[in-house]
Each structure stands twice: as structure tokens, then as C-alpha cells.
Design a protein around this motif. Sequence first.
Motif, short mmCIF file in Angstrom:
data_model
loop_
_atom_site.label_atom_id
_atom_site.label_comp_id
_atom_site.label_asym_id
_atom_site.label_seq_id
_atom_site.Cartn_x
_atom_site.Cartn_y
_atom_site.Cartn_z
N SER A 154 4.02 73.58 13.75
CA SER A 154 4.35 72.35 14.46
C SER A 154 5.03 72.65 15.79
O SER A 154 4.77 71.99 16.80
CB SER A 154 5.27 71.46 13.61
N ALA A 155 5.92 73.65 15.78
CA ALA A 155 6.63 74.01 17.01
C ALA A 155 5.65 74.48 18.08
O ALA A 155 5.80 74.12 19.26
CB ALA A 155 7.67 75.08 16.72
N ILE A 156 4.66 75.28 17.70
CA ILE A 156 3.68 75.74 18.69
C ILE A 156 2.96 74.54 19.30
O ILE A 156 2.83 74.43 20.52
CB ILE A 156 2.68 76.74 18.06
N HIS A 157 2.51 73.63 18.45
CA HIS A 157 1.83 72.42 18.95
C HIS A 157 2.73 71.63 19.90
O HIS A 157 2.30 71.22 20.98
CB HIS A 157 1.40 71.52 17.78
N LEU B 254 5.41 72.65 21.59
CA LEU B 254 5.68 73.39 22.82
C LEU B 254 4.49 73.29 23.78
O LEU B 254 4.67 73.04 24.98
CB LEU B 254 5.99 74.86 22.50
N VAL B 255 3.30 73.47 23.25
CA VAL B 255 2.09 73.37 24.09
C VAL B 255 1.98 71.96 24.68
O VAL B 255 1.72 71.79 25.87
CB VAL B 255 0.82 73.74 23.27
N ASN B 256 2.20 70.94 23.84
CA ASN B 256 2.13 69.55 24.31
C ASN B 256 3.21 69.22 25.33
O ASN B 256 3.07 68.27 26.09
CB ASN B 256 2.20 68.58 23.14
N SER B 257 4.29 70.01 25.33
CA SER B 257 5.38 69.82 26.29
C SER B 257 5.20 70.70 27.53
O SER B 257 6.14 70.87 28.31
CB SER B 257 6.73 70.12 25.63
N ASN B 258 4.01 71.27 27.65
CA ASN B 258 3.68 72.13 28.80
C ASN B 258 4.54 73.38 28.91
O ASN B 258 4.82 73.86 30.00
CB ASN B 258 3.73 71.34 30.11
N GLN B 259 4.99 73.89 27.77
CA GLN B 259 5.73 75.14 27.76
C GLN B 259 4.74 76.29 27.61
O GLN B 259 3.73 76.16 26.92
CB GLN B 259 6.72 75.17 26.59
N GLU B 260 5.04 77.41 28.23
CA GLU B 260 4.23 78.61 28.03
C GLU B 260 4.65 79.23 26.70
O GLU B 260 5.84 79.42 26.45
CB GLU B 260 4.44 79.59 29.18
N ARG C 115 17.84 83.14 25.63
CA ARG C 115 18.42 82.59 24.41
C ARG C 115 17.51 82.85 23.22
O ARG C 115 16.32 83.06 23.35
CB ARG C 115 18.67 81.09 24.54
N VAL C 116 18.14 82.78 22.03
CA VAL C 116 17.43 82.85 20.76
C VAL C 116 17.83 81.62 19.97
O VAL C 116 19.02 81.34 19.81
CB VAL C 116 17.77 84.14 19.97
N ILE C 117 16.82 80.87 19.51
CA ILE C 117 17.07 79.68 18.70
C ILE C 117 16.89 80.05 17.23
O ILE C 117 15.85 80.57 16.84
CB ILE C 117 16.10 78.53 19.07
N PHE C 118 17.93 79.77 16.46
CA PHE C 118 17.89 79.98 15.01
C PHE C 118 17.59 78.62 14.38
O PHE C 118 18.47 77.76 14.32
CB PHE C 118 19.22 80.54 14.51
N CYS D 101 17.23 73.16 15.88
CA CYS D 101 15.84 73.00 15.47
C CYS D 101 14.99 72.79 16.73
O CYS D 101 15.22 71.83 17.47
CB CYS D 101 15.70 71.81 14.53
N THR D 102 14.06 73.68 16.95
CA THR D 102 13.20 73.58 18.13
C THR D 102 12.52 72.22 18.19
O THR D 102 12.42 71.61 19.26
CB THR D 102 12.15 74.72 18.11
N LEU D 103 12.03 71.72 17.05
CA LEU D 103 11.34 70.42 17.02
C LEU D 103 12.27 69.29 17.46
O LEU D 103 11.86 68.40 18.21
CB LEU D 103 10.77 70.15 15.63
N VAL D 104 13.51 69.33 17.01
CA VAL D 104 14.48 68.29 17.41
C VAL D 104 14.81 68.43 18.89
O VAL D 104 14.86 67.43 19.62
CB VAL D 104 15.76 68.37 16.54
N LEU D 105 15.03 69.65 19.35
CA LEU D 105 15.32 69.86 20.77
C LEU D 105 14.20 69.31 21.65
O LEU D 105 14.46 68.66 22.68
CB LEU D 105 15.53 71.35 21.06
N LEU D 106 12.97 69.55 21.25
CA LEU D 106 11.83 69.05 22.01
C LEU D 106 11.75 67.52 21.96
O LEU D 106 11.53 66.87 22.99
CB LEU D 106 10.52 69.65 21.48
N SER D 107 11.96 66.95 20.78
CA SER D 107 11.82 65.49 20.65
C SER D 107 12.94 64.72 21.34
O SER D 107 12.77 63.55 21.65
CB SER D 107 11.72 65.09 19.18
N THR D 108 14.06 65.39 21.60
CA THR D 108 15.18 64.73 22.27
C THR D 108 15.34 65.19 23.71
O THR D 108 16.38 64.97 24.34
CB THR D 108 16.50 64.97 21.50
N ASN D 109 14.32 65.87 24.23
CA ASN D 109 14.33 66.38 25.62
C ASN D 109 15.51 67.27 25.93
O ASN D 109 16.04 67.27 27.04
CB ASN D 109 14.25 65.23 26.63
N GLN D 110 15.94 68.07 24.95
CA GLN D 110 17.05 69.00 25.16
C GLN D 110 16.58 70.45 25.15
O GLN D 110 17.40 71.35 25.16
CB GLN D 110 18.10 68.81 24.06
N TYR D 111 15.27 70.67 25.09
CA TYR D 111 14.77 72.02 25.00
C TYR D 111 15.03 72.77 26.28
O TYR D 111 15.39 73.90 26.29
CB TYR D 111 13.26 72.03 24.67
#
Length: 123
Positions: free
Chosen positions: A23-26, A28-34, A86-89, A113-123
Amino acid sequence: MLMKGKKTLVLGASLKPDRYSNSAIHRLVNSNQEVVAIGLRSGEVAGITIHTFLTSFEDIHTVTLYLNPSRQKQYYDYIIGLHPERVIFNPGTENPEFYNVLQEAGINVEVACTLVLLSTNQY
């Protein structure tokens, strides 16, 4: 505040759609992250190749972990050698021993949580 252009390594990537790393890969890709990825099985997720070997990726900004603490130790030197900012645990990967190793190497530790960071625009 998404960090556009900041390359992320998903370590512990899975081909299984029900896994958080998948899910995180999807997301990240959808958020235009490399995105680059390493996992146990080779394949492709959201157009991203999952490597099964340690690759000398360049310009890694973030490593997001999906490995339990007992499996992380073998990657300590590899991750430090990538010189990420950074390293996200993610949940289930918490590892105070590795936090100390990373901080001594000047790498930021984020227990999140990477998914939460992405969904709240804090990534």
C-alpha cells in the motif's frame, strides 16, 4: 507538505496487496514520490521493481521500514551507507537499538506510519 523529488526506499516491500508495504508503494507513487524497493521476492508493484538484493541506490532521502526488529540488524550498515536524511519505523518495526545507531550516524529517526504521513500531508 509533501517532499517532491525526495527518493524513498521501501525496505521490506511485498508483492502481496494486503501488506502495508505494498500500500505504501502505491501511495508514494500516487503522491509523485520517487520510489525504490527491496523485498524477499522480485516483482513489480505500481510500476516499481522490487529488488531482492542490496542495491547502491543514489540520493535516498527516506528509508521506510517494513521489517520486524529481528530482521533489521543485517541492514544496519547498508541503511547507514545510503546516507538517508531519515528512517521511518512503521508500526511493528520499532527498534530502540537501531534508533541509537542511526542517530549516532546523524540520521533522523521517525516512529510513524508512512500511510498516515501521506494521508495527512506530513510526509
